[in-house]
Write a protein that holds these residues in place. Structure first.
Motif, PDB file in Angstrom:
ATOM      1  N   ALA A 132      -6.466   2.053  -9.026  1.00 20.82           N
ATOM      2  CA  ALA A 132      -6.425   2.371 -10.453  1.00 20.82           C
ATOM      3  C   ALA A 132      -5.044   2.838 -10.899  1.00 20.82           C
ATOM      4  O   ALA A 132      -4.569   2.458 -11.975  1.00 20.82           O
ATOM      5  CB  ALA A 132      -7.472   3.437 -10.776  1.00 20.82           C
ATOM      6  N   ILE A 133      -4.375   3.650 -10.091  1.00 16.28           N
ATOM      7  CA  ILE A 133      -3.098   4.238 -10.524  1.00 16.28           C
ATOM      8  C   ILE A 133      -1.895   3.382 -10.155  1.00 16.28           C
ATOM      9  O   ILE A 133      -0.830   3.516 -10.751  1.00 16.28           O
ATOM     10  CB  ILE A 133      -2.931   5.662  -9.946  1.00 16.28           C
ATOM     11  CG1 ILE A 133      -2.830   5.636  -8.421  1.00 16.28           C
ATOM     12  CG2 ILE A 133      -4.064   6.564 -10.407  1.00 16.28           C
ATOM     13  CD1 ILE A 133      -2.585   6.994  -7.791  1.00 16.28           C
ATOM     14  N   ALA A 134      -2.041   2.502  -9.158  1.00 16.55           N
ATOM     15  CA  ALA A 134      -0.921   1.643  -8.743  1.00 16.55           C
ATOM     16  C   ALA A 134      -1.445   0.263  -8.361  1.00 16.55           C
ATOM     17  O   ALA A 134      -1.401  -0.133  -7.192  1.00 16.55           O
ATOM     18  CB  ALA A 134      -0.166   2.282  -7.580  1.00 16.55           C
ATOM     19  N   PRO A 135      -1.956  -0.507  -9.316  1.00 15.72           N
ATOM     20  CA  PRO A 135      -2.591  -1.792  -9.015  1.00 15.72           C
ATOM     21  C   PRO A 135      -1.641  -2.835  -8.430  1.00 15.72           C
ATOM     22  O   PRO A 135      -2.078  -3.737  -7.711  1.00 15.72           O
ATOM     23  CB  PRO A 135      -3.143  -2.241 -10.378  1.00 15.72           C
ATOM     24  CG  PRO A 135      -2.320  -1.497 -11.386  1.00 15.72           C
ATOM     25  CD  PRO A 135      -1.985  -0.202 -10.750  1.00 15.72           C
ATOM     26  N   GLN A 136      -0.350  -2.711  -8.731  1.00 15.15           N
ATOM     27  CA  GLN A 136       0.608  -3.693  -8.240  1.00 15.15           C
ATOM     28  C   GLN A 136       0.912  -3.512  -6.757  1.00 15.15           C
ATOM     29  O   GLN A 136       1.230  -4.486  -6.064  1.00 15.15           O
ATOM     30  CB  GLN A 136       1.922  -3.583  -9.032  1.00 15.15           C
ATOM     31  CG  GLN A 136       1.764  -3.757 -10.538  1.00 15.15           C
ATOM     32  CD  GLN A 136       1.220  -5.124 -10.898  1.00 15.15           C
ATOM     33  OE1 GLN A 136       1.550  -6.120 -10.248  1.00 15.15           O
ATOM     34  NE2 GLN A 136       0.371  -5.184 -11.920  1.00 15.15           N
ATOM     35  N   GLU A 137       0.799  -2.303  -6.255  1.00  9.85           N
ATOM     36  CA  GLU A 137       1.174  -2.016  -4.871  1.00  9.85           C
ATOM     37  C   GLU A 137      -0.021  -1.862  -3.940  1.00  9.85           C
ATOM     38  O   GLU A 137       0.149  -1.740  -2.725  1.00  9.85           O
ATOM     39  CB  GLU A 137       2.013  -0.727  -4.801  1.00  9.85           C
ATOM     40  CG  GLU A 137       3.375  -0.816  -5.476  1.00  9.85           C
ATOM     41  CD  GLU A 137       3.297  -0.543  -6.969  1.00  9.85           C
ATOM     42  OE1 GLU A 137       2.181  -0.270  -7.460  1.00  9.85           O
ATOM     43  OE2 GLU A 137       4.351  -0.619  -7.637  1.00  9.85           O
ATOM     44  N   LEU A 156      -3.570   5.535   3.862  1.00  9.37           N
ATOM     45  CA  LEU A 156      -2.330   6.300   3.943  1.00  9.37           C
ATOM     46  C   LEU A 156      -1.108   5.404   4.102  1.00  9.37           C
ATOM     47  O   LEU A 156       0.006   5.802   3.755  1.00  9.37           O
ATOM     48  CB  LEU A 156      -2.416   7.306   5.089  1.00  9.37           C
ATOM     49  CG  LEU A 156      -3.428   8.448   4.857  1.00  9.37           C
ATOM     50  CD1 LEU A 156      -3.427   9.424   6.019  1.00  9.37           C
ATOM     51  CD2 LEU A 156      -3.134   9.183   3.551  1.00  9.37           C
ATOM     52  N   GLU A 157      -1.292   4.195   4.611  1.00  2.79           N
ATOM     53  CA  GLU A 157      -0.187   3.234   4.639  1.00  2.79           C
ATOM     54  C   GLU A 157       0.196   2.830   3.220  1.00  2.79           C
ATOM     55  O   GLU A 157       1.374   2.709   2.877  1.00  2.79           O
ATOM     56  CB  GLU A 157      -0.574   2.004   5.463  1.00  2.79           C
ATOM     57  CG  GLU A 157      -0.583   2.255   6.970  1.00  2.79           C
ATOM     58  CD  GLU A 157      -1.044   1.046   7.756  1.00  2.79           C
ATOM     59  OE1 GLU A 157      -1.261  -0.017   7.125  1.00  2.79           O
ATOM     60  OE2 GLU A 157      -1.170   1.150   8.991  1.00  2.79           O
ATOM     61  N   LEU A 162       3.866   4.113  -1.542  1.00  6.26           N
ATOM     62  CA  LEU A 162       4.025   4.754  -2.857  1.00  6.26           C
ATOM     63  C   LEU A 162       4.825   6.049  -2.768  1.00  6.26           C
ATOM     64  O   LEU A 162       5.023   6.732  -3.771  1.00  6.26           O
ATOM     65  CB  LEU A 162       2.645   5.052  -3.463  1.00  6.26           C
ATOM     66  CG  LEU A 162       1.747   3.848  -3.760  1.00  6.26           C
ATOM     67  CD1 LEU A 162       0.372   4.321  -4.220  1.00  6.26           C
ATOM     68  CD2 LEU A 162       2.374   2.954  -4.812  1.00  6.26           C
ATOM     69  N   GLU A 163       5.242   6.418  -1.560  1.00  4.21           N
ATOM     70  CA  GLU A 163       6.025   7.637  -1.291  1.00  4.21           C
ATOM     71  C   GLU A 163       5.250   8.903  -1.647  1.00  4.21           C
ATOM     72  O   GLU A 163       5.796   9.872  -2.170  1.00  4.21           O
ATOM     73  CB  GLU A 163       7.361   7.599  -2.051  1.00  4.21           C
ATOM     74  CG  GLU A 163       8.250   6.434  -1.624  1.00  4.21           C
ATOM     75  CD  GLU A 163       9.588   6.443  -2.352  1.00  4.21           C
ATOM     76  OE1 GLU A 163       9.754   7.257  -3.284  1.00  4.21           O
ATOM     77  OE2 GLU A 163      10.458   5.644  -1.985  1.00  4.21           O
ATOM     78  N   VAL A 164       3.954   8.890  -1.352  1.00  4.04           N
ATOM     79  CA  VAL A 164       3.131  10.083  -1.597  1.00  4.04           C
ATOM     80  C   VAL A 164       2.307  10.451  -0.360  1.00  4.04           C
ATOM     81  O   VAL A 164       1.299  11.145  -0.467  1.00  4.04           O
ATOM     82  CB  VAL A 164       2.182   9.879  -2.800  1.00  4.04           C
ATOM     83  CG1 VAL A 164       2.951   9.868  -4.095  1.00  4.04           C
ATOM     84  CG2 VAL A 164       1.360   8.611  -2.644  1.00  4.04           C
ATOM     85  N   VAL A 185      -4.198  14.784  -3.602  1.00  6.38           N
ATOM     86  CA  VAL A 185      -4.547  14.283  -4.930  1.00  6.38           C
ATOM     87  C   VAL A 185      -3.572  14.827  -5.982  1.00  6.38           C
ATOM     88  O   VAL A 185      -3.179  14.106  -6.905  1.00  6.38           O
ATOM     89  CB  VAL A 185      -6.001  14.652  -5.294  1.00  6.38           C
ATOM     90  CG1 VAL A 185      -6.317  14.269  -6.734  1.00  6.38           C
ATOM     91  CG2 VAL A 185      -6.972  13.948  -4.351  1.00  6.38           C
ATOM     92  N   ALA A 186      -3.182  16.088  -5.852  1.00  3.16           N
ATOM     93  CA  ALA A 186      -2.205  16.659  -6.783  1.00  3.16           C
ATOM     94  C   ALA A 186      -0.883  15.901  -6.704  1.00  3.16           C
ATOM     95  O   ALA A 186      -0.230  15.652  -7.725  1.00  3.16           O
ATOM     96  CB  ALA A 186      -1.995  18.140  -6.479  1.00  3.16           C
ATOM     97  N   GLN A 187      -0.512  15.518  -5.489  1.00  5.77           N
ATOM     98  CA  GLN A 187       0.713  14.731  -5.305  1.00  5.77           C
ATOM     99  C   GLN A 187       0.586  13.364  -5.980  1.00  5.77           C
ATOM    100  O   GLN A 187       1.525  12.885  -6.619  1.00  5.77           O
ATOM    101  CB  GLN A 187       0.982  14.559  -3.804  1.00  5.77           C
ATOM    102  CG  GLN A 187       2.287  13.857  -3.470  1.00  5.77           C
ATOM    103  CD  GLN A 187       3.470  14.796  -3.469  1.00  5.77           C
ATOM    104  OE1 GLN A 187       3.443  15.836  -4.130  1.00  5.77           O
ATOM    105  NE2 GLN A 187       4.505  14.446  -2.745  1.00  5.77           N
ATOM    106  N   LEU A 188      -0.579  12.750  -5.865  1.00  5.76           N
ATOM    107  CA  LEU A 188      -0.824  11.467  -6.528  1.00  5.76           C
ATOM    108  C   LEU A 188      -0.726  11.614  -8.042  1.00  5.76           C
ATOM    109  O   LEU A 188      -0.125  10.779  -8.726  1.00  5.76           O
ATOM    110  CB  LEU A 188      -2.208  10.927  -6.152  1.00  5.76           C
ATOM    111  CG  LEU A 188      -2.407  10.431  -4.718  1.00  5.76           C
ATOM    112  CD1 LEU A 188      -3.874  10.088  -4.477  1.00  5.76           C
ATOM    113  CD2 LEU A 188      -1.526   9.214  -4.438  1.00  5.76           C
TER     114      LEU A 188
END
Length: 369
Positions: A132-137, A156-157, A162-164, A185-188
């Protein structure tokens, strides 16, 4: 080792303890709840207390951006009939859960969570959330993996790309580690809020009582909020004006100013039924004002309705309470210390250092330190 040379250990320990005292006070200043933790506990390496402080500091940093002043799109998380002030009075963890459920509703109908423990252990929520938050990656490929640990590793890969990928390992997801998953989740959220409407919002007439929520918390308001939370009261104060409306937190604070001041049989304990909320909250707020006068606080133009309505006059009441509390910590025997005594002590210290006397606290503070 401290057992080899006790004198040397003592000489080293004194400045270290003073440093830890500064650390704990600084943690309280940024909103951490430091309860029953002493500088000596930090120096002696009491692990569970050290970890508790460390988690509070990490949490404060991660949650600092979860506000309408930083992310106007949070208004999308409102429930029907809910005001923005009510939303921002909720804890950052509750807002994060709403954010996750909002993102899930965009890609998977009927999927939602109530916590960051058991509800995310199978990895499905994270798979949908990343999509939902990064559909392209990202994609839904991890759902094909039946082994939960392997699925968590795949998730996690994606997070690494996404560097999170901070805070959690695959087994933390599978085991439902509440704190580490909350931090993840806060980091996301901080990196990919995905709320679409991040520009200055248009505030319509339906939310005219919540316009102030968009105004960044002032330094004065933040200081008062942190002071109240440092008293270890319940519930935790997140949004100053909204959380004080029922008067219950203020009554607990009054009882800290003078032990057994509050007659708790006269207090209405929340939560209240909707039809009783105004009356019971107003009774508590009026009781706060009465107790303030009993303590000798200057309650000029402040009444119970000002507290209930979230009037800025409540800042004057909080200043009076914080001042009373601070002076009570410095009292000599049964006698309260007044402003003149503090000023005389300040000038005495400045005189010892051959500094010019000053009645201006700001100009004297740095040489006094």
């Amino acid at each position: 080792s401290k057992y080899v040379d006790g004198k040397q250990w003592y000489q080293r320990r004194v400045p270290i303890t003073a440093g830890q005292f500064v650390v704990l006070n600084s943690a309280v200043a940024i909103g951490c709840r430091i309860v029953s933790i002493r500088p000596e506990d930090m120096v002696c390496g009491v692990k569970h207390l050290q970890l508790a402080v460390l988690w509070q500091v990490i949490r404060a940093g991660l949650m600092s951006n979860i506000s309408l002043t930083k992310h106007h799109g949070l208004k999308k998380l409102l429930n029907e009939g809910e005001s923005l002030a009510k939303l921002m009075a909720r804890s950052p963890e509750e807002i994060l859960i709403r954010w996750v459920n909002y993102q899930l509703s965009r890609v998977c109908e009927g999927k939602y969570i109530k916590n960051f423990g058991r509800d995310i252990m199978d990895g499905e929520v994270y798979t949908y959330l990343l999509t939902a938050i990064a559909p392209q990656e990202t994609d839904l490929l991890p759902l094909r993996e039946t082994d939960k640990l392997a699925r968590a590793e795949m998730i996690l890969e994606y997070a690494d790309n996404l560097e999170v990928r901070n805070f959690v390992a695959p087994h933390d997801i599978v085991n439902g580690n509440m704190k580490l998953n909350t931090a993840f989740v806060a980091q996301l959220f901080n990196k990919y809020p995905a709320l679409d409407d991040e520009d200055q919002p248009e505030i319509n007439d339906d939310f005219d009582d919540s316009i102030d929520v968009y105004v960044e918390e002032t330094r004065e308001e933040k200081s008062f909020r942190h002071w109240i939370n440092s008293l270890n009261l319940s519930p935790y104060v997140t949004y100053l004006y909204e959380d004080l409306r029922d008067g219950y937190v203020l009554l607990q604070a009054m009882d800290k100013l003078r032990k057994n001041l509050v007659e708790w049989e006269n207090v209405n304990v929340p939560p209240f039924e909707l039809r009783q909320h105004v009356f019971k909250s107003s009774e508590n707020c009026n009781y706060v004002v009465d107790l303030g006068r009993e303590l000798g606080l200057k309650m000029i133009a402040v009444c119970g309705s000002d507290i209930y309505e979230g009037n800025k006059l409540v800042l004057g009441l909080l200043w009076q309470m914080m001042r009373y509390y601070t002076l009570s910590l410095m009292k000599c025997g049964n006698d309260m210390v007044n402003d003149k005594a503090v000023l005389d002590w300040c000038n005495c210290k400045l005189k010892e250092k051959k500094k010019e006397k000053s009645t201006d606290c700001d100009s004297a503070l740095i040489p006094l330190l």
